[in-house]
Design an enzyme around this catalytic site. Structure first.
Site, mmCIF file in Angstrom:
data_model
loop_
_atom_site.group_PDB
_atom_site.id
_atom_site.type_symbol
_atom_site.label_atom_id
_atom_site.label_comp_id
_atom_site.label_asym_id
_atom_site.label_seq_id
_atom_site.Cartn_x
_atom_site.Cartn_y
_atom_site.Cartn_z
ATOM 1 N N SER A 20 0.857 -1.181 0.000
ATOM 2 C CA SER A 20 0.000 0.000 0.000
ATOM 3 C C SER A 20 0.892 1.229 0.000
ATOM 4 C CB SER A 20 -0.961 -0.018 1.185
ATOM 5 O OG SER A 20 -0.266 0.099 2.396
ATOM 6 N N GLY A 56 -1.674 4.787 -4.197
ATOM 7 C CA GLY A 56 -2.458 3.609 -4.561
ATOM 8 C C GLY A 56 -1.846 2.325 -4.018
ATOM 9 N N GLY A 89 -4.935 1.120 5.669
ATOM 10 C CA GLY A 89 -4.229 -0.078 5.218
ATOM 11 C C GLY A 89 -4.956 -1.336 5.679
ATOM 12 N N ASP A 90 -5.531 -1.278 6.874
ATOM 13 C CA ASP A 90 -6.252 -2.445 7.406
ATOM 14 C C ASP A 90 -7.543 -2.667 6.616
ATOM 15 O OD1 ASP A 90 -4.243 -2.256 9.289
ATOM 16 O OD2 ASP A 90 -5.467 -1.006 10.607
HETATM 17 N N1 LIG Z 1 -4.424 10.327 0.554
HETATM 18 C C1 LIG Z 1 -5.015 9.238 0.021
HETATM 19 N N2 LIG Z 1 -5.737 9.346 -1.109
HETATM 20 C C2 LIG Z 1 -6.331 8.254 -1.671
HETATM 21 N N3 LIG Z 1 -6.243 7.017 -1.169
HETATM 22 C C3 LIG Z 1 -5.518 6.853 -0.055
HETATM 23 C C4 LIG Z 1 -4.865 7.939 0.602
HETATM 24 N N4 LIG Z 1 -4.221 7.465 1.680
HETATM 25 C C5 LIG Z 1 -4.469 6.129 1.708
HETATM 26 N N5 LIG Z 1 -5.240 5.765 0.660
HETATM 27 C C6 LIG Z 1 -5.726 4.424 0.325
HETATM 28 O O1 LIG Z 1 -5.604 3.564 1.449
HETATM 29 C C7 LIG Z 1 -4.594 2.569 1.201
HETATM 30 C C8 LIG Z 1 -3.822 2.285 2.483
HETATM 31 O O2 LIG Z 1 -3.130 3.449 2.887
HETATM 32 P P1 LIG Z 1 -1.640 3.402 3.469
HETATM 33 O O3 LIG Z 1 -0.705 2.954 2.413
HETATM 34 O O4 LIG Z 1 -1.418 4.734 4.078
HETATM 35 O O5 LIG Z 1 -1.763 2.227 4.537
HETATM 36 P P2 LIG Z 1 -1.052 1.978 5.927
HETATM 37 O O6 LIG Z 1 0.146 2.835 6.085
HETATM 38 O O7 LIG Z 1 -0.888 0.505 6.036
HETATM 39 O O8 LIG Z 1 -2.202 2.456 6.914
HETATM 40 P P3 LIG Z 1 -2.532 2.005 8.425
HETATM 41 O O9 LIG Z 1 -1.270 1.419 8.986
HETATM 42 O O10 LIG Z 1 -2.979 3.261 9.114
HETATM 43 O O11 LIG Z 1 -3.638 1.015 8.294
HETATM 44 C C9 LIG Z 1 -3.760 3.140 0.062
HETATM 45 O O12 LIG Z 1 -3.056 2.162 -0.647
HETATM 46 C C10 LIG Z 1 -4.835 3.835 -0.766
HETATM 47 O O13 LIG Z 1 -5.563 2.885 -1.515
HETATM 48 O O1 LIG Z 2 1.704 -0.138 16.772
HETATM 49 P P1 LIG Z 2 1.181 -0.966 15.604
HETATM 50 O O2 LIG Z 2 0.709 -2.306 16.058
HETATM 51 O O3 LIG Z 2 2.140 -1.014 14.460
HETATM 52 O O4 LIG Z 2 -0.072 -0.181 15.017
HETATM 53 C C1 LIG Z 2 -1.198 0.050 15.813
HETATM 54 C C2 LIG Z 2 -2.132 1.009 15.112
HETATM 55 O O5 LIG Z 2 -1.494 2.256 14.823
HETATM 56 O O6 LIG Z 2 -2.503 0.432 13.856
HETATM 57 C C3 LIG Z 2 -3.875 0.676 13.590
HETATM 58 C C4 LIG Z 2 -3.990 1.385 12.270
HETATM 59 O O7 LIG Z 2 -3.489 0.596 11.246
HETATM 60 C C5 LIG Z 2 -4.420 1.465 14.759
HETATM 61 O O8 LIG Z 2 -5.710 1.015 15.087
HETATM 62 C C6 LIG Z 2 -3.434 1.227 15.868
HETATM 63 O O9 LIG Z 2 -3.378 2.298 16.794
#
Ligand SMILES: Nc1ncnc2c1ncn2[C@@H]1O[C@H](COP(=O)(O)OP(=O)(O)OP(=O)(O)O)[C@@H](O)[C@H]1O
Ligand SMILES: O=P(O)(O)OC[C@@]1(O)O[C@H](CO)[C@@H](O)[C@@H]1O
Length: 315
Positions: free
Chosen positions: A220, A225, A251-252
């Site tokens: 992600s 995207g 991301g989740d």
């Molecule tokens: N600013 C944005 N605009 C459009 N889509 C977004 C944006 N931010 C996140 N997304 C969508 O959400 C998906 C997951 O976001 P990201 O890559 O930030 O995940 P992450 O860092 O694993 O998030 P988290 O750990 O908070 O769950 C992206 O691949 C995209 O599809």
């Molecule tokens: O500290 P970790 O385990 O890496 O991430 C935990 C966390 O940031 O991940 C979720 C968002 O993806 C939140 O619900 C939670 O607070």
């Protein structure tokens, strides 16, 4: 049924502030509390899609009781493992321009007996699971090889594993051949030990994780995207979003979208992106329901724009 495992869950508190000022009293214009931790969020998104899920997680103290209560109110089936230490509380400070500052606590230290109880709970609950999603950081007391052990045991029992973690816990688990790993750009850069400036860099890094053992990589890339590299090929998908309200748990939500849609191939990638795009438009870590999704907005291609610079390069 999709089983999730969250070894370090949290009580997520989100404060919406007009503009974050360091060293000042910041007054929130909105606040909310969500049951959190990456696997917990995957379960919430799977349940929001109307599918069956069970969340395995250690819970302790008052915050743990609150997480259980909030999950109960959302109708999420939980297999809790009671632990001595208190579940952590994580703080998010969300600004109107989409900037999010997050403070994640370390969480309780699990004893050897508690770590074993967690593995036993996973084994007991995994009967009939189409996927086991193992997500988030490991709390103190769990060795970096904990997820690797879990992947090995789950594979021996015939289950498929999706893994969303980072650092040594991710690296150690790769040798057990998880069915899909979901790093974000930072985690991918860390895993290969070099910065990512373009989508092509991310493709190369994902291929490297596959050569280290991952069967598929769903990367992600925030606003850029998502990328899927698996046996069927390499695909890229994105969806435009006008206003980002909170990217906590996006991301989740996308991992849940991927698994709900079968967990492999381009259609699952499109579902992942639709879920991620919907999640960022919702407050806190609220997970999208089918009515929040806009599948028509997803652009999916196997002609990956390798030279395109990442809007958010990963160091
Ligand atoms: N600013 C944005 N605009 C459009 N889509 C977004 C944006 N931010 C996140 N997304 C969508 O959400 C998906 C997951 O976001 P990201 O890559 O930030 O995940 P992450 O860092 O694993 O998030 P988290 O750990 O908070 O769950 C992206 O691949 C995209 O599809
Ligand atoms: O500290 P970790 O385990 O890496 O991430 C935990 C966390 O940031 O991940 C979720 C968002 O993806 C939140 O619900 C939670 O607070």
């Amino acid at each position: 049924m999709i089983l999730t495992v969250t070894p370090n869950p949290s009580l997520d508190r989100t404060y919406e502030v007009p503009a974050l000022e360091r060293g000042e009293v910041n007054r929130a214009v909105g606040d909310r509390m969500d049951p959190g931790g990456k696997g917990v969020n995957v379960s919430r998104a799977v349940a929001a899609a109307g599918k069956r899920t069970v969340a395995v997680l250690p819970l302790g103290g008052m915050p743990g009781a609150l997480v259980a209560q909030l999950l109960g109110e959302q109708g999420i089936e939980v297999a809790p493992v009671q632990v001595e230490g208190a579940t952590r509380s994580n703080i998010s400070l969300a600004e109107p321009d989409g900037t999010l500052t997050k403070i994640n606590a370390a969480g309780p230290e699990l004893s050897a007996a508690e770590a074993e109880s967690l593995l036993k709970a996973v084994r007991a609950e995994s009967v009939g699971a189409s996927w086991i999603a193992c997500c988030g950081s490991l709390p103190r007391g769990l060795a970096p090889s904990w997820y690797a052990d879990l992947v090995a045991r789950a594979h021996a029992a015939g289950a498929r594993i999706a893994l969303d973690t980072s650092g040594p816990a991710l690296t150690a688990a790769l040798r057990e051949r998880p069915d899909v790993v979901k790093p974000n750009a930072e985690e991918l850069a860390e895993a290969v030990g070099r910065p990512l400036a373009t989508i092509g860099d991310a493709v190369k890094a994902a291929e490297e994780l596959r050569s280290l053992g991952a069967r598929a990589v769903l990367a992600s890339l925030g606003a850029d995207g998502q990328l899927l590299v698996d046996d069927s090929g390499t695909y890229f998908a994105s969806a435009p979003v006008e206003t980002v309200r909170s990217n906590v748990g996006a991301g989740d939500a996308s991992l849940a979208g991927f698994l709900i849609a079968g967990g492999s191939g381009p259609e699952a990638l499109a579902s992942a992106v639709a879920h991620g795009a919907a999640a960022v438009q919702l407050p806190g870590s609220v997970m999208p329901t089918p009515g929040d999704l806009d599948p028509a907005a997803v652009r999916l291609t196997d002609e990956v724009p390798l030279d395109r610079a990442l809007r958010e390069p990963a160091a």
